[in-house]
Design an enzyme around this catalytic site. Structure first.
Site, PDB file in Angstrom:
ATOM      1  N   TYR A  47       0.829  -1.218   0.000  1.00 20.72           N
ATOM      2  CA  TYR A  47       0.000   0.000   0.000  1.00 20.72           C
ATOM      3  C   TYR A  47       0.859   1.263   0.000  1.00 20.72           C
ATOM      4  O   TYR A  47       0.468   2.288  -0.535  1.00 20.72           O
ATOM      5  CB  TYR A  47      -0.892   0.044   1.251  1.00 20.72           C
ATOM      6  CG  TYR A  47      -2.213  -0.670   1.134  1.00 20.72           C
ATOM      7  CD1 TYR A  47      -2.279  -2.020   0.804  1.00 20.72           C
ATOM      8  CD2 TYR A  47      -3.409   0.002   1.382  1.00 20.72           C
ATOM      9  CE1 TYR A  47      -3.496  -2.672   0.724  1.00 20.72           C
ATOM     10  CE2 TYR A  47      -4.629  -0.647   1.312  1.00 20.72           C
ATOM     11  CZ  TYR A  47      -4.668  -1.981   0.981  1.00 20.72           C
ATOM     12  OH  TYR A  47      -5.872  -2.620   0.912  1.00 20.72           O
ATOM     13  N   LYS A 107       3.184 -15.368   2.398  1.00 20.26           N
ATOM     14  CA  LYS A 107       3.435 -16.080   1.136  1.00 20.26           C
ATOM     15  C   LYS A 107       4.943 -16.299   1.064  1.00 20.26           C
ATOM     16  O   LYS A 107       5.636 -15.860   0.134  1.00 20.26           O
ATOM     17  CB  LYS A 107       2.900 -15.227  -0.037  1.00 20.26           C
ATOM     18  CG  LYS A 107       2.881 -15.913  -1.372  1.00 20.26           C
ATOM     19  CD  LYS A 107       1.818 -16.997  -1.522  1.00 20.26           C
ATOM     20  CE  LYS A 107       1.985 -17.711  -2.848  1.00 20.26           C
ATOM     21  NZ  LYS A 107       1.108 -18.895  -2.991  1.00 20.26           N
ATOM     22  N   ASP A 139      -2.867 -18.218   0.264  1.00 18.41           N
ATOM     23  CA  ASP A 139      -3.854 -18.885  -0.599  1.00 18.41           C
ATOM     24  C   ASP A 139      -4.548 -20.015   0.164  1.00 18.41           C
ATOM     25  O   ASP A 139      -5.771 -20.176   0.100  1.00 18.41           O
ATOM     26  CB  ASP A 139      -3.204 -19.385  -1.912  1.00 18.41           C
ATOM     27  CG  ASP A 139      -1.873 -20.096  -1.712  1.00 18.41           C
ATOM     28  OD1 ASP A 139      -1.347 -20.110  -0.580  1.00 18.41           O
ATOM     29  OD2 ASP A 139      -1.343 -20.652  -2.700  1.00 18.41           O
ATOM     30  N   ASP A 184      -6.298  -7.073   4.271  1.00 17.85           N
ATOM     31  CA  ASP A 184      -7.446  -6.435   3.621  1.00 17.85           C
ATOM     32  C   ASP A 184      -8.327  -7.504   2.986  1.00 17.85           C
ATOM     33  O   ASP A 184      -9.549  -7.521   3.168  1.00 17.85           O
ATOM     34  CB  ASP A 184      -6.936  -5.453   2.551  1.00 17.85           C
ATOM     35  CG  ASP A 184      -8.069  -4.757   1.844  1.00 17.85           C
ATOM     36  OD1 ASP A 184      -9.010  -4.313   2.531  1.00 17.85           O
ATOM     37  OD2 ASP A 184      -8.026  -4.648   0.603  1.00 17.85           O
ATOM     38  N   ASP A 231     -12.277  -9.170   4.414  1.00 20.50           N
ATOM     39  CA  ASP A 231     -13.552  -9.169   3.672  1.00 20.50           C
ATOM     40  C   ASP A 231     -14.069 -10.598   3.551  1.00 20.50           C
ATOM     41  O   ASP A 231     -15.259 -10.857   3.692  1.00 20.50           O
ATOM     42  CB  ASP A 231     -13.362  -8.601   2.243  1.00 20.50           C
ATOM     43  CG  ASP A 231     -13.627  -7.101   2.178  1.00 20.50           C
ATOM     44  OD1 ASP A 231     -13.314  -6.400   3.163  1.00 20.50           O
ATOM     45  OD2 ASP A 231     -14.130  -6.619   1.140  1.00 20.50           O
TER      46      ASP A 231
END
Ligand code: IPM
Ligand code: MN
Length: 372
Positions: free
Chosen positions: A142, A189, A221, A245, A249
């Site tokens: 970000y 990751k 993942d 983020d 959700d």
């Protein structure tokens, strides 16, 4: 307690849901004898319209001087959907997080027993879900260097993390796990990304100081899959900015609506509380937005100032509204209750337990209940 609270309603449904959060804070003032001073300032698209910038300096100063910030939502298609737009509403929020040093974003994901049948997932999968995401909020992709080649055909965003940025949130997450079920999962990751390998190395080292907390690792993942397949395996999830983020959700789906998820963003000197949802501009002004994420953000604000009984009163009033079916259409498409009816019921519930229990649903539906 006296608190100065900066109110940043923002865009879309932000003002509507924030208004209900404020009503609940006023109910807490009344019921518990506190004194909160509210000062409002523009942020996001509305601030761009007024001042040309999504985070005017006066808004930033107000937030810096406040004890806490209560945030609505941010974003407007007129800027967000235009790739050539020079100014973007979201920059207001990103800059605010950075300027206030809000490095830890805490996002609890919990299933309300009264809503278990409203989840798109099977009841047996989601029963017992209760985990909290610690999302790093001021670093990573970000905020890394952004590049666009001169001819506009190649672009990049740098994902950079320092040991210091990782360790300050890791300590918070380990401490949180100690107060919960003593389990911490780092989502990364590390099979691909150098920055993720630094996360693993740093968090593993810090874990040695928390031998009572079980530490495990998941690639993002796989985590995305596990959160849906078996969400009750998680206690505290620690992760970097963008992974946090995305999985938050995803986590919101478990409980039945993103309109239920609150968050706290904490720094050394400042704290901000906001729903995890966006500005949902399509429904702006329709009185159908779910105010519960904003109201539960208020509960997190109260907990931040050790006002646990007050926070409990808010949470109990929310539970009662859900148990009684007083909920917005995102949870019940046939619902006759709007944003303000739900806020009204919850605020009344905070002030007066008996009133809450005996409240006549008919009057709430008609907007006649007026304790505060
Ligand atoms: C969130 C939002 C923000 C983010 C946007 C509005 C910048 O999606 O708080 O989750 O990506 O952090
Ligand atoms: Mn998000």
């Amino acid at each position: 307690m006296n608190l100065n609270i900066a109110l940043l309603p923002g865009d879309g449904i932000g003002p509507e849901v924030l208004e209900q959060g404020v009503r609940c804070l006023e109910a807490v003032e009344e019921a518990f004898g506190h004194h909160f001073v509210f000062k409002e300032a523009p942020v996001g698209a509305i601030a761009i319209d007024k001042t040309g910038t999504p985070l005017p300096n006066s808004t930033l100063q107000l937030c810096k001087n406040a004890d806490a910030v209560l945030f609505g939502a941010i974003g407007d298609p007129k800027y967000d959907n235009d790739p050539n737009s020079e100014v973007r509403p979201v920059h207001g929020l990103l800059q605010l997080r950075k300027e206030l040093g809000l490095f830890a974003n805490i996002r609890p994901v919990k299933v309300f027993p009264s809503l278990i049948d409203r989840s798109p997932l099977k009841k047996e999968r989601i029963t017992g879900t209760d985990f909290t995401i610690y999302r790093e909020l001021t670093g990573g992709i970000y905020f890394g260097e952004k590049k666009l080649s001169e001819d506009g055909t190649v672009a990049s965003d740098l994902c950079e993390y320092s040991e210091k940025e990782i360790s300050r949130i890791a300590h918070m997450a380990f401490k949180a796990a100690r107060n919960r079920k003593n389990k911490l999962t780092l989502v990364d990751k590390a099979n691909v990304l150098e920055s993720s390998r630094l996360w693993r190395k740093t968090v593993t080292k810090i874990g040695e100081s928390y031998p009572d907390v079980g530490l495990d690792f998941l690639f993002v993942d796989n985590a995305a899959m596990q959160i849906i397949i078996n969400p009750s395996q998680f206690d505290v999830i620690l992760t970097e900015n963008m992974f946090g983020d995305i999985i938050s959700d995803e986590g919101s789906v478990i409980g039945g609506s993103i309109g239920l998820l609150a968050s706290a963003s904490i720094g050394e000197e400042n704290a901000l509380f906001e729903p995890i949802h966006g500005s949902y501009p399509q429904t702006k002004g329709q009185n159908i937005a779910n105010p519960i994420a904003s109201i539960l953000s208020v509960a997190m604000l109260l907990e931040h100032f050790q006002l646990f009984e007050e926070a409990m009163a808010v949470r109990e009033a929310v539970d009662k509204s859900l148990q009684k079916g007083i909920m917005t259409p995102d949870l019940d498409p046939k619902s006759k209750y709007g944003t303000n009816h739900v806020g009204d019921f919850i605020a009344n519930g905070i002030v007066d337990d008996d009133h809450r229990l005996n409240m006549n649903d008919e009057n709430i539906g008609l907007g006649k209940s007026t304790i505060i």
